[in-house]
Design a protein around this motif. Structure first.
Motif, PDB file in Angstrom:
ATOM      1  N   ALA A  10     -11.886  56.748  86.431  1.00 24.44           N
ATOM      2  CA  ALA A  10     -12.617  55.524  86.769  1.00 24.44           C
ATOM      3  C   ALA A  10     -12.000  54.343  86.035  1.00 24.44           C
ATOM      4  O   ALA A  10     -11.510  54.485  84.913  1.00 24.44           O
ATOM      5  CB  ALA A  10     -14.092  55.662  86.398  1.00 24.44           C
ATOM      6  N   GLY A  11     -12.013  53.177  86.682  1.00 28.71           N
ATOM      7  CA  GLY A  11     -11.507  51.974  86.027  1.00 28.71           C
ATOM      8  C   GLY A  11     -10.189  51.518  86.624  1.00 28.71           C
ATOM      9  O   GLY A  11     -10.023  51.462  87.849  1.00 28.71           O
ATOM     10  N   GLU A  12      -9.234  51.210  85.754  1.00 24.70           N
ATOM     11  CA  GLU A  12      -7.926  50.703  86.183  1.00 24.70           C
ATOM     12  C   GLU A  12      -6.845  51.585  85.571  1.00 24.70           C
ATOM     13  O   GLU A  12      -6.751  51.706  84.346  1.00 24.70           O
ATOM     14  CB  GLU A  12      -7.761  49.246  85.741  1.00 24.70           C
ATOM     15  CG  GLU A  12      -8.807  48.324  86.342  1.00 24.70           C
ATOM     16  CD  GLU A  12      -8.760  46.916  85.768  1.00 24.70           C
ATOM     17  OE1 GLU A  12      -7.961  46.700  84.817  1.00 24.70           O
ATOM     18  OE2 GLU A  12      -9.500  46.054  86.254  1.00 24.70           O
ATOM     19  N   LEU A  13      -6.032  52.195  86.432  1.00 28.03           N
ATOM     20  CA  LEU A  13      -5.034  53.167  85.976  1.00 28.03           C
ATOM     21  C   LEU A  13      -3.635  52.598  86.169  1.00 28.03           C
ATOM     22  O   LEU A  13      -3.173  52.390  87.294  1.00 28.03           O
ATOM     23  CB  LEU A  13      -5.191  54.475  86.763  1.00 28.03           C
ATOM     24  CG  LEU A  13      -4.266  55.636  86.410  1.00 28.03           C
ATOM     25  CD1 LEU A  13      -4.339  55.963  84.921  1.00 28.03           C
ATOM     26  CD2 LEU A  13      -4.640  56.864  87.236  1.00 28.03           C
ATOM     27  N   ASP A  14      -2.982  52.330  85.040  1.00 25.23           N
ATOM     28  CA  ASP A  14      -1.599  51.844  85.098  1.00 25.23           C
ATOM     29  C   ASP A  14      -0.725  52.731  84.224  1.00 25.23           C
ATOM     30  O   ASP A  14      -1.131  53.826  83.810  1.00 25.23           O
ATOM     31  CB  ASP A  14      -1.514  50.375  84.683  1.00 25.23           C
ATOM     32  CG  ASP A  14      -2.090  50.131  83.286  1.00 25.23           C
ATOM     33  OD1 ASP A  14      -2.127  51.084  82.468  1.00 25.23           O
ATOM     34  OD2 ASP A  14      -2.499  48.995  83.004  1.00 25.23           O
ATOM     35  N   GLY A  15       0.472  52.267  83.911  1.00 25.51           N
ATOM     36  CA  GLY A  15       1.414  53.074  83.143  1.00 25.51           C
ATOM     37  C   GLY A  15       0.894  53.497  81.785  1.00 25.51           C
ATOM     38  O   GLY A  15       1.255  54.575  81.283  1.00 25.51           O
ATOM     39  N   THR A  16       0.014  52.701  81.170  1.00 26.62           N
ATOM     40  CA  THR A  16      -0.480  53.042  79.833  1.00 26.62           C
ATOM     41  C   THR A  16      -1.395  54.258  79.853  1.00 26.62           C
ATOM     42  O   THR A  16      -1.583  54.921  78.835  1.00 26.62           O
ATOM     43  CB  THR A  16      -1.236  51.854  79.213  1.00 26.62           C
ATOM     44  OG1 THR A  16      -2.353  51.515  80.054  1.00 26.62           O
ATOM     45  CG2 THR A  16      -0.331  50.640  79.079  1.00 26.62           C
ATOM     46  N   GLY A  17      -1.990  54.557  81.012  1.00 24.55           N
ATOM     47  CA  GLY A  17      -2.852  55.724  81.115  1.00 24.55           C
ATOM     48  C   GLY A  17      -2.179  56.930  81.743  1.00 24.55           C
ATOM     49  O   GLY A  17      -2.796  57.983  81.905  1.00 24.55           O
TER      50      GLY A  17
END
Length: 274
Positions: free
Chosen positions: A188-195
């Motif tokens: 859930a939320g916002e998934l970018d390279g950091t995750g």
């Protein structure tokens, strides 16, 4: 912390939650475990109507073998919750359960003005006596939005077991956790390279544990190319007889297809209006 599907006769557990989907996921796992053990399963619901909770459990694959009733059934004809009556009601239910009683208790009733704070204190103290001889398994559900921090701390202290989902990553913008029913991962939320690293770890554990991997992106607001590539690679590494089932909206589905999802037979996209 105790895994929800490992709770057994004599366990009195506390579930505190802030996400409804996560609460329903853990509830479905708890109910399913009871049905598999041939226990009598009763769900006392308050925040959701019985028909609404029943539908949510069916969507999670729970067989129709539990009884779902309003929490008000615990205190019968009384106008307000009465802890002593509630405990006697549960004791009677236990006596009628030939193979043990498994109950879920939506504790939102205790947040009502007419309940009185003392009723919660009496209930949790008195109900604990029912567990001494076994024959009953209970999970009390506390919504963090409905109770103050003092009450939540008290609830944790009075329960010998605490139930929670396995969380792989959590910060202000992203949460990745274990999904029990169907088994897999919820994001859930916002998934970018950091995750991406946390997502890779979560999917790797699901691959080890689950026959098929269910990836729930229903509450994901954004997905970047790097994270989409992690999902596609995890699916492409599955044996031919196993699959990754990804639930998302059409927008995220397009990102996954651009990352190569259409070329992976083991990856199934279920695009819904979420």
């Amino acid at each position: 912390m105790t895994a929800v599907d490992r709770l057994t006769s004599g366990d009195h557990a506390c579930l505190t939650f802030s996400e409804t989907e996560e609460r329903l996921d853990l509830l479905a796992a708890f109910v399913t475990a009871g049905i598999q053990r041939d226990e009598t399963v009763v769900c006392y619901t308050d925040a959701l109507k019985p028909d609404e909770l029943r539908e949510d459990l069916r969507r999670r694959g729970v067989p129709a073998d539990e009884r779902i009733v309003p929490a008000s059934e615990l205190w019968g004809t009384g106008a307000a919750p009465d802890a002593s009556i509630m405990v006697r009601h549960l004791a009677a239910e236990r006596q009628r359960a030939p193979r043990g009683l498994r109950v879920t208790l939506d504790m939102c009733w205790a947040a009502r003005p007419q309940a009185g704070a003392e009723q919660l204190l009496v209930f949790e103290n008195e109900v604990s006596k029912l567990f001494a001889d076994g024959g009953i398994t209970a999970m009390c559900e506390y919504d963090r939005e409905a109770f103050d921090s003092v009450t939540l701390a008290y609830a944790s202290r009075t329960h010998p077991r605490t139930v929670t989902a396995t969380v792989y990553h959590e910060d202000a913008s992203l949460r990745i956790c274990r999904q029990h029913v169907p088994p897999g991962v919820r994001v859930a939320g916002e998934l970018d390279g950091t995750g991406s690293a946390a997502l890779r770890d979560a999917l790797a554990e699901a691959v080890r544990l689950d026959p098929d991997v269910h990836l729930n992106l229903g509450h994901l607001r954004s997905l970047d190319d790097d994270a989409a590539a992690v999902i596609v690679r995890a699916a492409s590494g599955l044996p031919r007889n196993r699959h990754m089932i990804v639930v998302s909206d059409r927008r995220l589905g397009r990102v996954l297809r651009l990352a190569g999802a259409h070329g992976v037979p083991n990856l199934r996209l279920l695009e819904k209006s979420l």
